[in-house]
Design a protein around this motif. Structure first.
Motif: not given
Lengths: 109, 116
Positions: A95-99
């Motif tokens: 659902q979002k960018l995870v780094f």
């Protein structure tokens, strides 16, 4: 939750050496996977991506293959150059960018 | 490619003061901007997502009254760290979203905040 773990740096290599930066992930479902690069003084830039299992992303001589069985997306380059010195981030998109935490790479002439 | 700037690049402030960080998309309009925070040797962590003209959406655990986000135009978003404390010292990165999905974010170079 979703997470990304990448090789802890810093990594220092000589020019023309072979590069591998390891990246593994934990996620529900089938996320898209990315490598970003950050050159000194600049913002992160998308380097390559893969959207499904067995896809290979490639750009500027870098490659990474989406391995679902090992939940990995290792970054490789056959012959690095001084200009490849940068910080490299592995990431996944849910659902979002995870780094990941980033790996600093230094290439010496 | 699209360029995103951040200002200032570095800031040192005293504990208790407020600090404003600007994020600008220089050559495109960004309906969505993202604010991240990075501690040394740790991942970028998404703090909030802001859409132009509406209130920002904060991630769990991020204090909205502490980190005020304003996205007043399609090219500018600001993050204000209010009543800063030493534990707020970090690297703050913004990104501006264009059409094409979450991965089509253009990142600023970051702002290093040190609170004494």
């Amino acid at each position: 939750g979703d997470s990304v773990t990448q090789m802890e740096g810093p990594v220092t290599l000589s020019e023309e050496a072979f590069l591998t930066i390891n990246c593994t992930y934990t996620a529900t479902g089938y996320p898209s996977l990315f490598w970003y690069v950050q050159y000194p003084g600049e913002g992160l830039q998308l380097l390559l991506k893969a959207t499904k299992a067995d896809d290979k992303g490639s750009n500027k001589g870098f490659e990474a293959t989406y391995r679902k069985e090992t939940t990995s997306f290792h970054l490789e380059k056959g012959s690095v150059q001084v200009s490849d010195s940068a910080v490299y981030f592995c990431a996944l998109k849910s659902q979002k960018l995870v780094f990941g935490q980033g790996t600093r790479l230094t290439i010496n002439p | 490619g699209a360029v995103v700037s951040q200002h200032p690049s570095r800031v040192i402030c005293k504990s208790g003061t407020s600090v404003k960080i600007e994020c600008r998309s220089l050559d495109f309009q960004a309906t969505t901007m993202f604010w991240y925070r990075q501690f040394p040797k740790q991942s970028l962590m998404l703090m909030a997502t802001s859409n132009e003209g509406s209130k920002a959406t904060y991630e769990q655990g991020v204090e909205k009254d502490k980190f005020l986000i304003n996205h007043a135009s399609l090219t500018l978003s600001t993050l204000t760290v209010t009543s800063a404390h030493p534990e707020d010292s970090s690297f703050y990165i913004c990104s501006a979203g264009a059409s094409g999905g979450l991965e089509t974010q253009y990142f600023g170079p970051g702002t290093r905040l040190l609170v004494l």
